[in-house]
Design an enzyme around this catalytic site. Structure first.
Site, PDB file in Angstrom:
ATOM      1  N   ASP A  43       0.847  -1.190   0.000  1.00  0.00           N
ATOM      2  CA  ASP A  43       0.000   0.000   0.000  1.00  0.00           C
ATOM      3  C   ASP A  43       0.888   1.249   0.000  1.00  0.00           C
ATOM      4  O   ASP A  43       2.088   1.167   0.238  1.00  0.00           O
ATOM      5  CB  ASP A  43      -1.011  -0.020   1.148  1.00  0.00           C
ATOM      6  CG  ASP A  43      -0.385   0.213   2.504  1.00  0.00           C
ATOM      7  OD1 ASP A  43      -1.072   0.738   3.388  1.00  0.00           O
ATOM      8  OD2 ASP A  43       0.799  -0.132   2.706  1.00  0.00           O
ATOM      9  N   PHE A  53       6.987   2.404  -4.278  1.00  0.00           N
ATOM     10  CA  PHE A  53       8.380   2.633  -3.878  1.00  0.00           C
ATOM     11  C   PHE A  53       8.888   4.044  -4.190  1.00  0.00           C
ATOM     12  O   PHE A  53       9.942   4.448  -3.716  1.00  0.00           O
ATOM     13  CB  PHE A  53       9.339   1.596  -4.490  1.00  0.00           C
ATOM     14  CG  PHE A  53       9.117   0.209  -3.978  1.00  0.00           C
ATOM     15  CD1 PHE A  53       9.442  -0.139  -2.681  1.00  0.00           C
ATOM     16  CD2 PHE A  53       8.554  -0.771  -4.798  1.00  0.00           C
ATOM     17  CE1 PHE A  53       9.228  -1.420  -2.198  1.00  0.00           C
ATOM     18  CE2 PHE A  53       8.337  -2.057  -4.329  1.00  0.00           C
ATOM     19  CZ  PHE A  53       8.670  -2.386  -3.022  1.00  0.00           C
ATOM     20  N   TYR A  84       2.903   4.798   0.674  1.00  0.00           N
ATOM     21  CA  TYR A  84       3.512   5.455   1.825  1.00  0.00           C
ATOM     22  C   TYR A  84       2.452   6.303   2.530  1.00  0.00           C
ATOM     23  O   TYR A  84       1.595   6.898   1.882  1.00  0.00           O
ATOM     24  CB  TYR A  84       4.656   6.365   1.377  1.00  0.00           C
ATOM     25  CG  TYR A  84       5.820   5.663   0.744  1.00  0.00           C
ATOM     26  CD1 TYR A  84       6.489   4.626   1.396  1.00  0.00           C
ATOM     27  CD2 TYR A  84       6.292   6.044  -0.517  1.00  0.00           C
ATOM     28  CE1 TYR A  84       7.584   3.997   0.814  1.00  0.00           C
ATOM     29  CE2 TYR A  84       7.391   5.423  -1.108  1.00  0.00           C
ATOM     30  CZ  TYR A  84       8.028   4.391  -0.437  1.00  0.00           C
ATOM     31  OH  TYR A  84       9.118   3.779  -0.998  1.00  0.00           O
ATOM     32  N   HIS A 108      11.439  -9.108   0.331  1.00  0.00           N
ATOM     33  CA  HIS A 108      11.125  -7.683   0.188  1.00  0.00           C
ATOM     34  C   HIS A 108      12.368  -6.840   0.471  1.00  0.00           C
ATOM     35  O   HIS A 108      13.193  -7.209   1.310  1.00  0.00           O
ATOM     36  CB  HIS A 108       9.995  -7.314   1.162  1.00  0.00           C
ATOM     37  CG  HIS A 108       9.352  -6.006   0.877  1.00  0.00           C
ATOM     38  ND1 HIS A 108       9.866  -4.808   1.336  1.00  0.00           N
ATOM     39  CD2 HIS A 108       8.248  -5.696   0.164  1.00  0.00           C
ATOM     40  CE1 HIS A 108       9.092  -3.821   0.921  1.00  0.00           C
ATOM     41  NE2 HIS A 108       8.098  -4.327   0.198  1.00  0.00           N
TER      42      HIS A 108
END
Length: 224
Positions: free
Chosen positions: A64, A77, A66, A186
């Site tokens: 989801d 990202f 920031y 991740h």
């Protein structure tokens, strides 16, 4: 809410008529009216806007957006110039440096990737300020799953980078033999050391694209 256009609209138009989407639209519209929601409403569909369906070469899935002020702008990202580079992106840049020799840029704005065909798609497209995963389960997952299925059905080579378990759960939708699926932990500081560093996904993706007669991605984000 923003708008989806072009081939994405054609691929996803059935979703807009489904009951879950009506509920999602209502919920998100009300949230924007009554709470602080990120990204700004006009940026919600930027991943689709910046990277048309027919141009997608690489897919990077986030979770989801920031959830602090000024960060989210619709590309997973990525953050706008002038915003501190988040830890996961710091680690992505480090892997790019180690894999392809890219220098570490001074900002985290990834529009250059998106414009080259890197779809930077969060599986949930909105979030309440300072409440991670607060819009999980309201319908976004069903919508972005439809986008992933549309990508799977494309009759051309696409690279899917699945980082972390949530992204890797999407693998079951990806059964087109033309595509390349790359998996790694991740890039967050909690898991990057368990195999994200050293995964060499960026060079693998470019090799695959070149082998299939496609222009590789210029992964270097410049300082300016």
């Amino acid at each position: 809410m923003g708008e989806i256009q072009g081939q994405w609209l054609e691929a996803l138009k059935e979703e807009f008529g489904k009951p879950y989407y009506a509920d999602l639209y209502r919920t998100v519209t009300e949230e924007y009216k009554t709470k602080t929601i990120f990204p700004p409403a006009q940026d919600m569909f930027n991943a689709f806007d910046f990277t048309p369906l027919e141009k997608v070469k690489v897919v990077i899935l986030g979770q989801d957006p920031y959830h602090n002020y000024g960060q989210a702008h619709g590309l997973c990202f990525s953050v706008k110039k002038g915003v501190a580079i988040p830890p996961s992106l710091v680690n992505i840049y480090q892997e790019l440096h180690d894999d392809l020799g890219c220098y570490i840029p001074s900002h985290g704005y990834l529009e250059k990737w998106a414009r080259q065909g890197v779809l930077l798609l969060n599986t949930v497209l909105t979030v309440r300020a300072h409440q991670a995963n607060s819009h999980r389960g309201i319908g976004w997952e069903e919508f972005t799953d439809a986008a992933i299925k549309a990508l799977n059905e494309q009759d051309r080579p696409i690279v899917f980078m699945l980082w972390g378990r949530p992204a890797q759960t999407k693998k079951e939708m990806l059964h087109n033999p033309k595509h390349l699926i790359l998996e790694a932990p991740h890039p967050s500081p909690f898991s990057a050391g368990r195999g994200f560093f050293g995964c060499r996904h960026f060079s693998q993706a470019n090799r695959f694209l070149e082998e299939n007669g496609l222009t590789p991605i210029d992964w270097q984000i410049e300082n300016h």
